[in-house]
Design a protein around this motif. Structure first.
Motif, PDB file in Angstrom:
ATOM      1  N   VAL A 210     -77.848 -30.385  19.919  1.00 50.15           N
ATOM      2  CA  VAL A 210     -78.003 -29.047  20.477  1.00 50.15           C
ATOM      3  C   VAL A 210     -76.922 -28.823  21.525  1.00 50.15           C
ATOM      4  O   VAL A 210     -76.775 -29.613  22.464  1.00 50.15           O
ATOM      5  CB  VAL A 210     -79.397 -28.871  21.117  1.00 50.15           C
ATOM      6  N   ASP A 211     -76.160 -27.740  21.351  1.00 48.29           N
ATOM      7  CA  ASP A 211     -75.127 -27.398  22.334  1.00 48.29           C
ATOM      8  C   ASP A 211     -75.678 -26.565  23.483  1.00 48.29           C
ATOM      9  O   ASP A 211     -75.244 -26.717  24.627  1.00 48.29           O
ATOM     10  CB  ASP A 211     -73.994 -26.619  21.655  1.00 48.29           C
ATOM     11  N   GLU A 212     -76.650 -25.707  23.161  1.00 48.19           N
ATOM     12  CA  GLU A 212     -77.069 -24.746  24.190  1.00 48.19           C
ATOM     13  C   GLU A 212     -78.451 -24.189  23.889  1.00 48.19           C
ATOM     14  O   GLU A 212     -78.787 -23.947  22.728  1.00 48.19           O
ATOM     15  CB  GLU A 212     -76.049 -23.588  24.240  1.00 48.19           C
ATOM     16  N   ILE A 213     -79.237 -24.042  24.926  1.00 44.33           N
ATOM     17  CA  ILE A 213     -80.440 -23.217  24.856  1.00 44.33           C
ATOM     18  C   ILE A 213     -80.041 -21.841  25.360  1.00 44.33           C
ATOM     19  O   ILE A 213     -79.650 -21.676  26.526  1.00 44.33           O
ATOM     20  CB  ILE A 213     -81.583 -23.820  25.697  1.00 44.33           C
ATOM     21  N   VAL A 214     -80.095 -20.859  24.461  1.00 46.75           N
ATOM     22  CA  VAL A 214     -79.605 -19.520  24.772  1.00 46.75           C
ATOM     23  C   VAL A 214     -80.668 -18.758  25.560  1.00 46.75           C
ATOM     24  O   VAL A 214     -81.835 -18.691  25.150  1.00 46.75           O
ATOM     25  CB  VAL A 214     -79.236 -18.757  23.484  1.00 46.75           C
ATOM     26  N   VAL A 215     -80.239 -18.186  26.676  1.00 49.62           N
ATOM     27  CA  VAL A 215     -81.160 -17.525  27.598  1.00 49.62           C
ATOM     28  C   VAL A 215     -80.687 -16.095  27.844  1.00 49.62           C
ATOM     29  O   VAL A 215     -79.487 -15.835  27.971  1.00 49.62           O
ATOM     30  CB  VAL A 215     -81.226 -18.290  28.943  1.00 49.62           C
ATOM     31  N   VAL A 227     -81.672 -21.278  20.122  1.00 50.23           N
ATOM     32  CA  VAL A 227     -81.080 -22.590  20.350  1.00 50.23           C
ATOM     33  C   VAL A 227     -79.833 -22.688  19.476  1.00 50.23           C
ATOM     34  O   VAL A 227     -79.893 -22.468  18.257  1.00 50.23           O
ATOM     35  CB  VAL A 227     -82.062 -23.719  19.998  1.00 50.23           C
ATOM     36  N   LYS A 228     -78.699 -23.005  20.117  1.00 46.99           N
ATOM     37  CA  LYS A 228     -77.444 -23.118  19.394  1.00 46.99           C
ATOM     38  C   LYS A 228     -77.153 -24.586  19.116  1.00 46.99           C
ATOM     39  O   LYS A 228     -77.088 -25.406  20.034  1.00 46.99           O
ATOM     40  CB  LYS A 228     -76.305 -22.509  20.207  1.00 46.99           C
ATOM     41  N   LEU A 229     -76.975 -24.916  17.826  1.00 44.26           N
ATOM     42  CA  LEU A 229     -76.733 -26.293  17.427  1.00 44.26           C
ATOM     43  C   LEU A 229     -75.233 -26.623  17.478  1.00 44.26           C
ATOM     44  O   LEU A 229     -74.386 -25.726  17.524  1.00 44.26           O
ATOM     45  CB  LEU A 229     -77.274 -26.532  16.020  1.00 44.26           C
ATOM     46  N   ALA A 230     -74.939 -27.902  17.428  1.00 42.02           N
ATOM     47  CA  ALA A 230     -73.553 -28.358  17.504  1.00 42.02           C
ATOM     48  C   ALA A 230     -72.730 -27.917  16.302  1.00 42.02           C
ATOM     49  O   ALA A 230     -71.499 -27.837  16.379  1.00 42.02           O
ATOM     50  CB  ALA A 230     -73.519 -29.875  17.640  1.00 42.02           C
ATOM     51  N   ASP A 231     -73.385 -27.626  15.173  1.00 45.10           N
ATOM     52  CA  ASP A 231     -72.655 -27.159  13.990  1.00 45.10           C
ATOM     53  C   ASP A 231     -72.463 -25.649  13.975  1.00 45.10           C
ATOM     54  O   ASP A 231     -71.996 -25.084  12.990  1.00 45.10           O
ATOM     55  CB  ASP A 231     -73.366 -27.615  12.710  1.00 45.10           C
ATOM     56  N   GLY A 232     -72.833 -24.976  15.073  1.00 50.09           N
ATOM     57  CA  GLY A 232     -72.657 -23.538  15.195  1.00 50.09           C
ATOM     58  C   GLY A 232     -73.858 -22.710  14.791  1.00 50.09           C
ATOM     59  O   GLY A 232     -73.923 -21.508  15.070  1.00 50.09           O
ATOM     60  N   THR A 233     -74.852 -23.329  14.149  1.00 50.60           N
ATOM     61  CA  THR A 233     -76.063 -22.608  13.757  1.00 50.60           C
ATOM     62  C   THR A 233     -76.835 -22.164  14.996  1.00 50.60           C
ATOM     63  O   THR A 233     -76.958 -22.909  15.969  1.00 50.60           O
ATOM     64  CB  THR A 233     -76.975 -23.502  12.904  1.00 50.60           C
ATOM     65  N   GLU A 234     -77.347 -20.948  14.935  1.00 49.38           N
ATOM     66  CA  GLU A 234     -78.177 -20.454  16.032  1.00 49.38           C
ATOM     67  C   GLU A 234     -79.583 -20.185  15.499  1.00 49.38           C
ATOM     68  O   GLU A 234     -79.769 -19.380  14.581  1.00 49.38           O
ATOM     69  CB  GLU A 234     -77.580 -19.186  16.648  1.00 49.38           C
TER      70      GLU A 234
END
Length: 401
Positions: A210-215, A227-234
């Motif tokens: 996981v790259d980011e929890i989008v807020v 939640v944005k994954l390391a492969d670019g999936t959101e």
């Protein structure tokens, strides 16, 4: 007993704390016992939090009825976090500034869940589960949510994903390892656990971080949206549950002289094989304690029955009574309608022999150097438990296949 005024002070009002207090009384210990807990609740069982409590089938599962404490002459000191320990003065200091004297100190402070790196403390919809209040806070938001992302497919993450799916949410379970439970049970059994989750509708995303929890900011403050994954999936998310491990609660020991175990062997409070710490009259047990086994190897184990057995050992050290006999390590995890049981001490690099698999339920033997080390089963309670005697003594795996 000595009739001391201070007696035994137990820091940590959870499973380990209540079991050590109960065992002391059962062994004839008559000195004062004080059980100190940071939470306002009396000792309760934690395994149901991610399962029956989250599902709304149970409320708080107290380990003892309210009258037990008075009848057993155990003083409860709740809502009192400990901030420091002074072995030279034989006192502990509470967050209130009050101090308590002890003759013997038992540390059973457990774990804190590891937060998601870089995330602000207060983001609506983001949860971790360690306490009853954590589970209730998540449970109260389920009915107003439709999507959830669980970060981390260890035992807690898998249990939460199963519970939220059973409550009707669309759940994604994200894990950087190739399978769920890969670290604990290895990838072969992890694949069978993967099958259980995907067959029940979980969107399983393994091998990706996981790259980011989008807020986003709304009228009530920051709230999770994705939640944005390391492969670019959101992945859209009304709720996010972070289950990326825990750290032993030891900050209050700074400056005490009580030694901690190195991180590479699990961290926590360093103990010998019977729970003694590096300081006289101070013991540790449960998730926070790193005990040495019979050959001197340090281990920190985070399982319910392990804590129960350690409490019996420590009580024997303090009060005497019956000696403790060795037992086979055992733990379990309820996921969907399947109980996953683990007997023994599996390692991810053990050889795995799946001896029964009907597409949902299974039994597997683990071996190392030709000797049975563990048995893992899902939905096969009897088949797993009958192997316990085989783990008490070295059993060649060839005798079982």
């Amino acid at each position: 007993m000595s009739g001391s005024v201070a007696g035994v002070v137990i820091v940590g009002a959870g499973l380990g704390g209540i079991r050590i207090a109960e065992n002391l009384r059962n062994n004839g210990f008559t000195d004062p016992i004080t059980l100190v807990g940071a939470e306002d609740h009396p000792p309760y069982d934690r395994p149901p939090l991610s399962k029956s409590v989250l599902l709304g089938k149970d409320d708080r599962v107290d380990l003892k009825p309210a009258e037990f404490y008075g009848e057993s002459d155990i003083n409860l000191c709740l809502g009192s976090a400990v901030t420091s320990v002074s072995p030279t003065e034989k006192t502990i200091t509470l967050a209130s500034g009050d101090t308590l004297a002890y003759d013997t100190l038992v540390l059973a402070t457990g774990l804190d869940p590891r937060p998601f790196p870089g995330l602000a403390d207060a983001v609506a919809g983001v949860h971790m589960i360690r306490t009853y209040d954590d589970a209730v806070a998540l449970r109260e938001q389920i009915d107003s949510a439709s999507t959830a992302v669980v970060i981390g497919a260890g035992f807690i993450g898998c249990e939460v994903a199963a519970s939220l799916t059973s409550r009707g949410l669309s759940v994604s379970l994200v894990e950087p390892a190739p399978t769920p439970l890969a670290v604990a049970l290895g990838e072969e059994i992890g694949k069978l656990v993967s099958r259980l989750h995907t067959d029940n509708g979980v969107d399983l995303r393994t091998g990706v971080g996981v790259d980011e929890i989008v807020v986003a900011d709304d009228a009530g403050g920051p709230r999770v949206t994705a939640v944005k994954l390391a492969d670019g999936t959101e992945l859209p998310a009304d709720l996010v549950v972070v289950g990326i491990g825990s750290t032993p609660v030891t900050g209050y020991l700074e400056g005490s002289g009580i030694e901690l175990a190195p991180r590479e062997v699990g961290g926590g409070i360093a103990c010998d094989a019977t729970g003694h710490t590096s300081v006289d009259d101070v013991y540790a047990l449960g998730d926070v304690a790193n005990w040495r086994d019979d050959d001197g190897t340090p281990h920190r184990v985070e399982h319910w029955n392990h804590t129960v057995e350690q409490a019996s050992v420590v009580a024997h050290q303090i009060a005497g009574g019956d000696a403790v006999t060795a037992a086979v390590s055992y733990f379990w995890s309820d996921q969907f309608d399947v109980k996953i049981q683990v007997l023994g001490a599996p390692r991810a690099d053990d050889t795995v022999h799946v001896v029964d698999d009907d597409g949902k339920k299974f039994v597997a033997y683990y071996s190392r150097d030709g000797i049975l080390t563990a048995v893992v089963g899902a939905g096969r309670v009897g088949a797993v438990m009958k192997t316990r005697p085989k783990l008490l003594t070295p059993t060649p795996i060839a005798d079982l296949l």
